[in-house]
Scaffold this active site. Structure first.
Site, PDB file in Angstrom:
ATOM      1  CB  THR A  76      39.503  41.689  48.144  1.00 38.70           C
ATOM      2  OG1 THR A  76      38.553  41.234  47.446  1.00 38.70           O
ATOM      3  CG2 THR A  76      40.892  41.480  47.683  1.00 38.70           C
TER       4      THR A  76
ATOM      5  CB  CYS B 141      32.210  40.255  48.702  1.00 39.49           C
ATOM      6  SG  CYS B 141      32.637  41.786  47.894  1.00 39.49           S
TER       7      CYS B 141
END
Length: 237
Positions: free
Chosen positions: A88, A202
């Site tokens: 992430t 993201c």
């Protein structure tokens, strides 16, 4: 012919699990492409409960979030991991804390991204991500200082929209055409301000937006990070 020596990757995933899935696939695909035959990656996956992480993020309790991932990283180390990969972008805010806790090297997601952008001859880049990634300096600063990039982010309304779609839709597996169109408009706005390309900063955004959806080149951090991790694991970084 001797077998290749593979380093064991320790993946910190589940943030969200929707984007952890392509990490597993891309890492193993890259190892197979490079080594051939039936080769696949040596890896361990620790998948956290994202609801707990998300609460800490929005409460601004990054110390607790870092401790949570640090404990997970220690479990990976104890299981035999030799290189850490946080699956992430946003939680790279606590990358240093995770690396210190586990005493293992960590492959930072911004580095293969920055290297790919510079290799393409680009210097002015748009950044989409969570509000934390777009507005705080832990991610942008690394791109600026280590890779010499100028980083543009959307205007405030655009940042709010990008952030909301990530948490309310993409992280729960919802892919909506209206949101894709909204992201297109935001990318067009970045292009109008001089962005030469856009970072999908993201790991879920690649589920919504692809190269055929916009005019600017896209740099998908999930794909770049996963590939770099695979190459590092087989000594071809």
């Amino acid at each position: 012919m001797s077998e290749p020596h593979l380093r064991t990757l320790g993946l910190l995933g589940g943030m969200s699990w929707e984007s952890t899935l392509p990490y597993y696939r891309l890492i193993n695909q890259t190892v197979r492409e490079r080594l051939g035959g039936l080769h696949s990656a040596h890896l361990l996956l620790y998948s956290v409960d994202f609801a707990q992480v998300e609460r800490l993020q929005h409460a601004g309790d990054w110390d607790a979030a870092g401790a949570l991932l640090g404990r997970a990283a220690c479990a990976l180390r104890d299981g035999g991991a030799q290189l850490l990969v946080i699956c992430t972008n946003t939680m790279h805010k606590v990358a240093d804390a995770v690396e210190r806790a586990a005493q293992l090297p960590l492959l930072h997601i911004a580095d293969p991204t920055g290297e790919a952008i510079r290799a393409a001859g680009l210097t002015r880049i748009g950044l989409l991500g969570t509000r934390f990634t777009m507005e705080q300096d832990f991610y942008r600063r690394r791109l600026v200082e280590r890779h010499g990039l100028e980083v543009l982010v959307p205007e405030p309304d655009g940042r709010d929209f990008v952030h909301r779609v990530i948490y309310d839709e993409l992280c729960v597996g919802q892919i909506r055409d209206a949101s894709r169109e909204g992201y297109r408009r935001i990318v067009d706005g970045l292009a109008a301000r001089g962005a030469q390309a856009v970072i999908l900063g993201c790991t879920e955004i690649g589920l919504l937006l692809g190269a055929d959806d916009v005019d600017l080149p896209l740099f998908d951090t999930t794909a770049l990070h996963a590939r770099a991790a695979a190459l590092a694991s087989i000594g071809q970084a």
